[in-house]
Design an enzyme around this catalytic site. Structure first.
Site, PDB file in Angstrom:
ATOM      1  N   MET A 139       0.720  -1.384  -0.008  1.00 56.94           N
ATOM      2  CA  MET A 139      -0.041   0.040  -0.078  1.00 56.94           C
ATOM      3  C   MET A 139       0.894   1.216   0.078  1.00 56.94           C
ATOM      4  O   MET A 139       0.591   2.356  -0.568  1.00 56.94           O
ATOM      5  CB  MET A 139      -0.971  -0.008   1.372  1.00 56.94           C
ATOM      6  CG  MET A 139      -1.986  -0.823   1.280  1.00 56.94           C
ATOM      7  SD  MET A 139      -2.592  -1.297   2.831  1.00 56.94           S
ATOM      8  CE  MET A 139      -3.908   0.119   2.846  1.00 56.94           C
ATOM      9  N   LYS A 176     -10.395  -5.111  -3.972  1.00 51.53           N
ATOM     10  CA  LYS A 176     -10.222  -3.979  -4.921  1.00 51.53           C
ATOM     11  C   LYS A 176      -8.531  -3.861  -5.216  1.00 51.53           C
ATOM     12  O   LYS A 176      -8.216  -3.522  -4.230  1.00 51.53           O
ATOM     13  CB  LYS A 176     -10.981  -2.912  -4.462  1.00 51.53           C
ATOM     14  CG  LYS A 176     -10.966  -1.646  -5.231  1.00 51.53           C
ATOM     15  CD  LYS A 176     -11.491  -0.388  -4.562  1.00 51.53           C
ATOM     16  CE  LYS A 176     -10.966   1.108  -5.382  1.00 51.53           C
ATOM     17  NZ  LYS A 176     -11.695   1.952  -4.722  1.00 51.53           N
ATOM     18  N   ASP A 231      -5.575   5.739  -8.077  1.00 55.17           N
ATOM     19  CA  ASP A 231      -6.830   6.151  -8.286  1.00 55.17           C
ATOM     20  C   ASP A 231      -6.737   7.871  -8.265  1.00 55.17           C
ATOM     21  O   ASP A 231      -6.870   8.364  -7.426  1.00 55.17           O
ATOM     22  CB  ASP A 231      -7.928   5.905  -7.213  1.00 55.17           C
ATOM     23  CG  ASP A 231      -9.348   6.219  -7.468  1.00 55.17           C
ATOM     24  OD1 ASP A 231      -9.501   6.628  -8.666  1.00 55.17           O
ATOM     25  OD2 ASP A 231     -10.048   6.217  -6.604  1.00 55.17           O
ATOM     26  N   LYS A 259     -10.081  13.849  -8.643  1.00 52.44           N
ATOM     27  CA  LYS A 259     -10.000  14.101  -7.199  1.00 52.44           C
ATOM     28  C   LYS A 259      -9.359  15.321  -7.161  1.00 52.44           C
ATOM     29  O   LYS A 259      -8.538  15.850  -8.146  1.00 52.44           O
ATOM     30  CB  LYS A 259      -9.252  13.058  -6.571  1.00 52.44           C
ATOM     31  CG  LYS A 259     -10.036  11.560  -6.296  1.00 52.44           C
ATOM     32  CD  LYS A 259      -9.243  10.629  -5.628  1.00 52.44           C
ATOM     33  CE  LYS A 259      -9.789   9.077  -5.720  1.00 52.44           C
ATOM     34  NZ  LYS A 259     -10.783   9.094  -4.843  1.00 52.44           N
ATOM     35  N   GLU A 295     -15.088   3.869  -8.774  1.00 53.67           N
ATOM     36  CA  GLU A 295     -14.726   3.069  -9.522  1.00 53.67           C
ATOM     37  C   GLU A 295     -14.507   1.718  -9.067  1.00 53.67           C
ATOM     38  O   GLU A 295     -14.519   0.650  -9.699  1.00 53.67           O
ATOM     39  CB  GLU A 295     -13.420   3.429 -10.329  1.00 53.67           C
ATOM     40  CG  GLU A 295     -12.276   2.945  -9.787  1.00 53.67           C
ATOM     41  CD  GLU A 295     -12.009   3.959  -8.265  1.00 53.67           C
ATOM     42  OE1 GLU A 295     -11.309   3.323  -7.588  1.00 53.67           O
ATOM     43  OE2 GLU A 295     -12.536   4.989  -8.053  1.00 53.67           O
ATOM     44  N   ARG A 312     -16.255  -0.137  -7.252  1.00 51.13           N
ATOM     45  CA  ARG A 312     -17.564  -1.107  -7.167  1.00 51.13           C
ATOM     46  C   ARG A 312     -17.563  -1.506  -8.530  1.00 51.13           C
ATOM     47  O   ARG A 312     -18.217  -2.625  -8.673  1.00 51.13           O
ATOM     48  CB  ARG A 312     -18.776  -0.226  -6.790  1.00 51.13           C
ATOM     49  CG  ARG A 312     -19.192   0.891  -7.626  1.00 51.13           C
ATOM     50  CD  ARG A 312     -19.930   1.876  -6.895  1.00 51.13           C
ATOM     51  NE  ARG A 312     -19.443   2.720  -5.901  1.00 51.13           N
ATOM     52  CZ  ARG A 312     -19.750   3.593  -5.169  1.00 51.13           C
ATOM     53  NH1 ARG A 312     -21.218   3.886  -5.249  1.00 51.13           N
ATOM     54  NH2 ARG A 312     -19.111   4.195  -4.380  1.00 51.13           N
TER      55      ARG A 312
END
Length: 341
Positions: free
Chosen positions: A24, A102, A107, A114, A186, A188
């Protein structure tokens, strides 16, 4: 001391969480979809009872995962679908526990961009994939006596001439159409297709994890992972595991009330955001996922609030938390001892 076995187990759990934290925290240009998959494959290489499949874009297309592909197409990085089979159970045909994560390795929000402030943290938007894959690596290290399948759709969400546009309609693996009203909702879309695929395995339970909504962070902060589930049996197991690890979970509602807000859609079967925008955002996201689940034991873990540690968890330094890897491992360990599931 007499507790050396328990100590070693604790070390193994911690190494699992640290693997998730490493994945991460690493910059998104270092952990691309393919590099993520290769890193996990390398961690599992020494286990004879684990098979790792790194599925290319062509395979994703043959599976008709149109929702997942619609997110991936905005990036120059090709998507991959990581599939892990850990066969620790006595019988290779024993129903597996299926973990789904996910895996958005960066992102940007896509066309629904964003804000630039804090966007760097979105290198951790594959936290769901990181935690479920790390949990399987840990389960293998502990030689847990059950079968686990891990599924991680991996891609970037980027704005480009090929990206999803607000209002576009895409088709998921189960045939349902989705109006993409916000390209930053996105995760989901990836999970919709992965959850459809998860039903191919006759699972004992399907558990998905995702840094899905900012609304989850608003609701619970970093105190606990929000759990939305259709199964009290599954909830009890997750909750009891979290009490042992201290990496807490809290049950959230899966009301029909929220389903109506995602199914009331002008152009498609579903909208990817609730019609009241921010209201109950974590709940409408869960309601959306529920439309792709027929299994009677399913749980969705929204881990957006526990993604990063500020200073509330004193034994973790600031940065990505790798939560709830240990709770997932403890849950799997308890499930492997529970013959009634």
């Amino acid at each position: 001391s007499a507790g050396s076995e328990a100590w070693q187990k604790g070390v193994t759990y911690a190494e699992g969480q640290n693997l998730a934290r490493y994945l991460m925290e690493a910059p998104a240009n270092h952990i691309t979809p393919i590099k993520f998959a290769e890193h996990i494959e390398q961690k599992l290489r020494s286990f004879s009872n684990v098979k790792v499949h790194i599925r290319p874009e062509s395979w994703i297309a043959t599976q008709q995962m149109g929702a997942f592909l619609s997110v991936a197409k905005g990036s120059a990085e090709p998507p991959v679908f990581l599939e892990i089979h850990y066969s620790g159970g006595a019988g290779t045909n024993d129903s597996p526990l299926v973990f789904v994560g996910k895996g958005v390795t960066f992102d940007s929000g896509g066309i629904s961009l964003k804000p630039s402030s804090g966007m760097d943290a979105m290198r951790a938007d594959m936290g769901g994939a990181a935690t479920i894959c790390s949990a399987i690596v840990t389960a293998a290290a502990l030689n847990l006596p059950l079968n686990i399948i891990g599924l991680a759709p991996l891609c970037e969400n980027m704005p480009s001439g090929k990206a999803n546009k607000p209002g576009d309609v895409v088709r998921a693996k189960n045939g349902k159409t989705i109006q993409v009203d916000n390209t930053d909702a996105e995760g989901r879309l990836l999970l919709a297709d992965a959850l459809c695929y998860a039903h191919d395995f006759n699972a004992r339970a399907i558990v998905n994890a995702a840094t899905l909504t900012g609304a989850m962070d608003v609701a619970l902060g970093s105190a606990a992972t929000g759990v939305f589930t259709n199964s009290s049996w599954l909830w009890t197991h997750l909750y009891e595991a979290s009490v042992v690890t201290g990496d807490r979970v809290w049950r959230m509602p899966l009301f029909e009330h929220y389903t109506k807000q995602v199914t009331d859609c002008p152009l498609a079967d579903l909208s990817n955001i609730g019609k009241y925008s921010r209201a109950g955002g974590a709940c409408t996201a869960a309601a959306f996922l529920k439309e792709f689940v027929t299994a009677s034991h399913w749980a969705h873990l929204d881990i957006a609030g526990v993604m990063a540690n500020k200073d509330e968890v004193p034994y973790l330094r600031k940065g990505m938390a790798g939560r709830p890897t240990r709770t997932l491992v403890e849950f799997a360990a308890r499930l492997s001892q529970d013959s009634h599931g």
